[in-house]
Structure formats: structure tokens, C-alpha cells
Design a protein around this motif. Structure first.
Motif, PDB file in Angstrom:
ATOM      1  N   PRO A 263       0.807  -1.230   0.000  1.00 26.67           N
ATOM      2  CA  PRO A 263       0.000   0.000   0.000  1.00 26.67           C
ATOM      3  C   PRO A 263       0.834   1.272   0.000  1.00 26.67           C
ATOM      4  CG  PRO A 263      -0.077  -1.051   2.158  1.00 26.67           C
ATOM      5  CD  PRO A 263       0.600  -2.010   1.233  1.00 26.67           C
ATOM      6  N   HIS A 264       2.001   1.248   0.649  1.00 29.30           N
ATOM      7  CA  HIS A 264       2.867   2.430   0.667  1.00 29.30           C
ATOM      8  C   HIS A 264       3.439   2.691  -0.721  1.00 29.30           C
ATOM      9  CE1 HIS A 264       2.815   3.081   5.008  1.00 29.30           C
ATOM     10  NE2 HIS A 264       2.945   1.767   5.157  1.00 29.30           N
ATOM     11  N   TYR A 265       3.965   1.650  -1.374  1.00 31.45           N
ATOM     12  CA  TYR A 265       4.516   1.814  -2.709  1.00 31.45           C
ATOM     13  C   TYR A 265       3.459   2.329  -3.685  1.00 31.45           C
ATOM     14  CZ  TYR A 265       8.601  -0.999  -1.242  1.00 31.45           C
ATOM     15  OH  TYR A 265       9.730  -1.474  -0.621  1.00 31.45           O
ATOM     16  N   ARG A 266       2.264   1.757  -3.582  1.00 29.24           N
ATOM     17  CA  ARG A 266       1.187   2.178  -4.485  1.00 29.24           C
ATOM     18  C   ARG A 266       0.843   3.653  -4.271  1.00 29.24           C
ATOM     19  NH1 ARG A 266      -1.842  -2.411  -2.917  1.00 29.24           N
ATOM     20  NH2 ARG A 266      -3.383  -0.984  -2.000  1.00 29.24           N
ATOM     21  N   ALA A 267       0.786   4.065  -3.005  1.00 27.36           N
ATOM     22  CA  ALA A 267       0.454   5.461  -2.703  1.00 27.36           C
ATOM     23  C   ALA A 267       1.540   6.402  -3.210  1.00 27.36           C
ATOM     24  CB  ALA A 267       0.263   5.638  -1.197  1.00 27.36           C
ATOM     25  N   SER A 273       3.238  10.216  -9.852  1.00 30.15           N
ATOM     26  CA  SER A 273       2.841  10.222 -11.259  1.00 30.15           C
ATOM     27  C   SER A 273       1.853  11.327 -11.591  1.00 30.15           C
ATOM     28  CB  SER A 273       2.237   8.862 -11.633  1.00 30.15           C
ATOM     29  OG  SER A 273       1.034   8.629 -10.909  1.00 30.15           O
ATOM     30  N   HIS A 274       1.495  12.139 -10.604  1.00 24.75           N
ATOM     31  CA  HIS A 274       0.571  13.251 -10.845  1.00 24.75           C
ATOM     32  C   HIS A 274       1.253  14.578 -10.535  1.00 24.75           C
ATOM     33  CE1 HIS A 274      -2.264   9.906 -10.667  1.00 24.75           C
ATOM     34  NE2 HIS A 274      -3.118  10.681 -11.314  1.00 24.75           N
ATOM     35  N   GLY A 275       1.181  15.504 -11.494  1.00 17.44           N
ATOM     36  CA  GLY A 275       1.711  16.847 -11.279  1.00 17.44           C
ATOM     37  C   GLY A 275       3.186  17.010 -11.581  1.00 17.44           C
ATOM     38  N   SER A 276       3.867  15.941 -11.993  1.00 12.52           N
ATOM     39  CA  SER A 276       5.291  16.026 -12.308  1.00 12.52           C
ATOM     40  C   SER A 276       5.552  15.344 -13.640  1.00 12.52           C
ATOM     41  CB  SER A 276       6.135  15.352 -11.215  1.00 12.52           C
ATOM     42  OG  SER A 276       6.049  13.937 -11.323  1.00 12.52           O
ATOM     43  N   GLY A 277       6.812  15.375 -14.067  1.00 13.52           N
ATOM     44  CA  GLY A 277       7.188  14.752 -15.323  1.00 13.52           C
ATOM     45  C   GLY A 277       7.521  13.280 -15.196  1.00 13.52           C
ATOM     46  N   ILE A 278       7.336  12.700 -14.017  1.00 15.91           N
ATOM     47  CA  ILE A 278       7.618  11.278 -13.819  1.00 15.91           C
ATOM     48  C   ILE A 278       6.470  10.461 -14.388  1.00 15.91           C
ATOM     49  CG2 ILE A 278       7.975   9.466 -12.100  1.00 15.91           C
ATOM     50  CD1 ILE A 278       9.247  11.531 -10.292  1.00 15.91           C
ATOM     51  N   SER A 279       6.795   9.524 -15.252  1.00 20.14           N
ATOM     52  CA  SER A 279       5.751   8.717 -15.884  1.00 20.14           C
ATOM     53  C   SER A 279       5.152   7.737 -14.881  1.00 20.14           C
ATOM     54  CB  SER A 279       6.322   7.947 -17.074  1.00 20.14           C
ATOM     55  OG  SER A 279       7.290   7.012 -16.639  1.00 20.14           O
ATOM     56  N   GLU A 280       3.933   7.317 -15.142  1.00 24.58           N
ATOM     57  CA  GLU A 280       3.237   6.400 -14.240  1.00 24.58           C
ATOM     58  C   GLU A 280       3.972   5.077 -14.117  1.00 24.58           C
ATOM     59  OE1 GLU A 280      -1.282   4.637 -13.501  1.00 24.58           O
ATOM     60  OE2 GLU A 280      -0.875   6.128 -15.061  1.00 24.58           O
ATOM     61  N   GLN A 281       4.510   4.556 -15.230  1.00 29.86           N
ATOM     62  CA  GLN A 281       5.183   3.264 -15.192  1.00 29.86           C
ATOM     63  C   GLN A 281       6.531   3.338 -14.480  1.00 29.86           C
ATOM     64  OE1 GLN A 281       5.605   2.351 -19.379  1.00 29.86           O
ATOM     65  NE2 GLN A 281       7.679   3.198 -19.441  1.00 29.86           N
ATOM     66  N   ASP A 282       7.119   4.535 -14.381  1.00 28.11           N
ATOM     67  CA  ASP A 282       8.414   4.698 -13.715  1.00 28.11           C
ATOM     68  C   ASP A 282       8.294   5.330 -12.330  1.00 28.11           C
ATOM     69  OD1 ASP A 282       9.913   3.558 -15.701  1.00 28.11           O
ATOM     70  OD2 ASP A 282      10.314   5.446 -16.737  1.00 28.11           O
TER      71      ASP A 282
END
Length: 304
Positions: A263-267, A273-282
Motif C-alpha cells: 500500500p505504501h509503494y502504491r500510494a 505520477s501526478h503533477g510532475s514529469g515522472i511517468s506512471e510506469q516509472d
């Protein structure tokens, strides 16, 4: 008079939300000798007789999301609140007939300036240390009993003579080396032998590599880094949030798959992955930043 003024300052800052407050004397910088003369309070403002230190906590669960916009916004908010507290205290002291000046929290124009000259005019960590608020850990940050290194400081210089707070004999850094091992660009360097030797107080700090990593994060909109702040096991805040034993959890973070059940990793991945340039998969592996980290280490001749 000095004792009463100290009580007044302490009460004033507590009423306005300060988490930690301390008082240091300019002479302590000279007596200790770790800070160059030009960076000492008396050189920066000769009339100074006392340094008032103000600290605000950085809530651990948000720090754990780093690198993320949520962590960036927390950092910005904390700095702004500290600068406001320092400015308000300065004006209050001036109205009471005591000359005072605030020293801003960061003190540099932007990350590009910090890369060219990786130092600010004044280091608040030494203010906090000399004021007895904590000890300097292997990672070059102040470790406090309440928040570990997850606290930021600002300083106010005044010509008022105030009783100082003595340094605590308690050394909080447990020298676990987590900050050294988990730094993305290995900006902290210390051998196992020196890590076990308390006479070697801090790791070698590659400031330029750290600043370059901050620039890489800035380009993704999620600076600063704060990994060495996140992974430090010291601080009573860990009990509050139920995060006392987390070193292995942090170490395995980048190897977790995007569909992890943790749950921590998922959060953390969701927030990154929201509001930044980091992609969801990374968002967990930070794969889109690893190339930048490797390039920084190569430029600074830092072994992985």
C-alpha cells in the motif's frame, strides 16, 4: 532582561506555530571552528550578539513520497512559513528596541547558481547545532529527537544578549549508513571502517553532484530530493506514523513492480505520477531519472 526577553521570544514563536526554538551565541562558531570565518554570524552582521533559531517539521508521510510535487510543495510551504516567522520576529524585536535581521531559509537564486557555487552565505544547520536542537549526522543534516532530520530551520540575528542553549551531549545518528547507500547519485561517501568510527563525524559530501541531481529533478518538476532525509531512522515522528522499521522497505522500493500489492509503494507511485514529469510506469523505479543519475556520477567521478 535577557532571560525575560528569551521567554518572550520563545512564547511568541510557539504561539505562531514554531516546532523547535533555540538560542546560540556567535562565539560558538569561532570556538568550534568548523565554519569558515566569512560564514560566521559576526562576519555577516557584526552587531550580532545572539542567534535565534526556528524549526518546522516536515511530516514524514509526505517526505516519503519524494521525488514528488507533494514533497516539493511541502518544502516550499515550510520555507515560506520559516521566512515569515523570522521576518515577524525581526520586526517585533526592532519595535522593542533590539536591532535584528532575518537570514532567509535557502539563500540562493536558483539551482543553476548552486551548481556553480554550491554554498549559501549562511548555514542554518550550525545555528541549530550550536543552539542545542540536535546533532549533525553522517548525511550533514541536523538530527533532532522529535523529527530526526525531517525539520527545516531559519535564523534571526539580534544585538540583544540572550542566554544560550547548551549543546546536547546525546548523539542521535546511529551511523546505519542508509543515507549513504540510498543516495541516488552517491553524493555521500564514507567507508565502512569510517562509518563505524564516531571520530569521523560526517561522510564526504559531493555538493555539486547533489545540486546537479536537484537540477534533474527540477526539470521533472519534483525537486528537492530529500532521500537522505526520508530514509533516516532517527526521530520520534516515526512512532507517530507507525514507520519505525523501514530501512529494508526503502531499499526494495525501486525493485517493486508497478502492480505491487504494497500500500505504501502504491500510494507513493500515485502521488509521484501526478503533477510532475515522472511517468506512471516509472513512478516506483524512477527509471526515467536513472540515466540522469548515472551521468551525474560519471561527471563527478563517483563510483556506483
Amino acid at each position: 532582561m535577557g532571560a525575560n526577553l528569551k521567554i518572550d521570544i520563545n512564547d511568541y514563536l510557539l504561539d505562531r506555530g514554531a516546532d523547535l526554538i533555540g538560542f546560540a551565541a556567535p562565539e560558538q562558531w569561532a570556538q568550534d571552528g568548523r565554519v569558515g570565518d566569512a560564514y560566521r554570524p559576526g562576519s555577516i552582521w557584526p552587531p550580532v550578539r545572539s542567534v535565534v533559531v526556528i524549526g518546522l517539521q516536515m511530516p514524514l508521510p509526505i517526505v516519503e513520497t519524494t521525488p514528488s510535487v507533494q514533497h516539493r510543495d511541502l518544502y516550499t510551504t515550510c520555507n515560506r512559513r520559516l521566512d515569515d516567522l523570522a521576518f515577524d520576529l525581526t520586526r517585533r524585536l526592532n519595535r522593542q528596541g533590539h536591532a535584528a535581521i532575518p537570514l532567509s531559509r535557502d539563500g540562493y537564486a536558483n539551482i543553476h547558481v548552486l551548481i556553480r557555487k554550491p554554498a549559501a552565505a549562511f548555514a542554518h544547520i550550525f545555528s541549530a547545532y550550536y543552539a542545542g536542537l540536535g546533532h549533525i549526522g553522517v548525511n550533514h543534516t541536523i538530527l533532532t529527537r522529535a523529527f530526526g532530520p525531517r525539520v527545516r530551520f531559519v535564523s534571526v540575528f539580534t544585538d540583544a544578549s540572550l542566554p544560550v542553549d547548551t549543546n546536547s551531549p546525546e548523539r542521535l545518528c546511529i551511523r546505519c549508513g542508509a543515507c549513504v547507500r540510498l543516495c541516488p547519485v552517491h553524493a555521500l561517501q564514507i567507508s565502512r571502517k569510517d562509518l563505524a568510527d564516531s571520530n569521523v563525524p560526517v561522510a564526504t559530501y559531493h555538493r555539486r553532484a547533489c545540486a546537479q541531481w536537484a537540477r534533474a529533478l527540477t526539470e521533472h518538476g519534483c525537486y528537492p530530493c530529500g532521500i537522505c532525509i526520508k530514509v533516516c531512522p532517527v526521530g520520534e515522528d516515526r512512532k507517530l506514523y507507525g514507520r519505525e522499521k523501514t530501512l529494508r522497505h526503502y531499499a526494495k522500493e525501486r525493485e517493486a513492480s508497478p502492480d505491487t500489492d504494497d500500500p505504501h509503494y502504491r500510494a507513493w507511485a500515485h502521488i509521484r505520477s501526478h503533477g510532475s514529469g515522472i511517468s506512471e510506469q516509472d513512478a516506483l523505479s524512477l527509471g526515467d531519472l536513472r540515466e540522469a543519475a548515472e551521468k551525474i556520477m560519471k561527471e563527478n567521478n563517483i563510483a556506483s
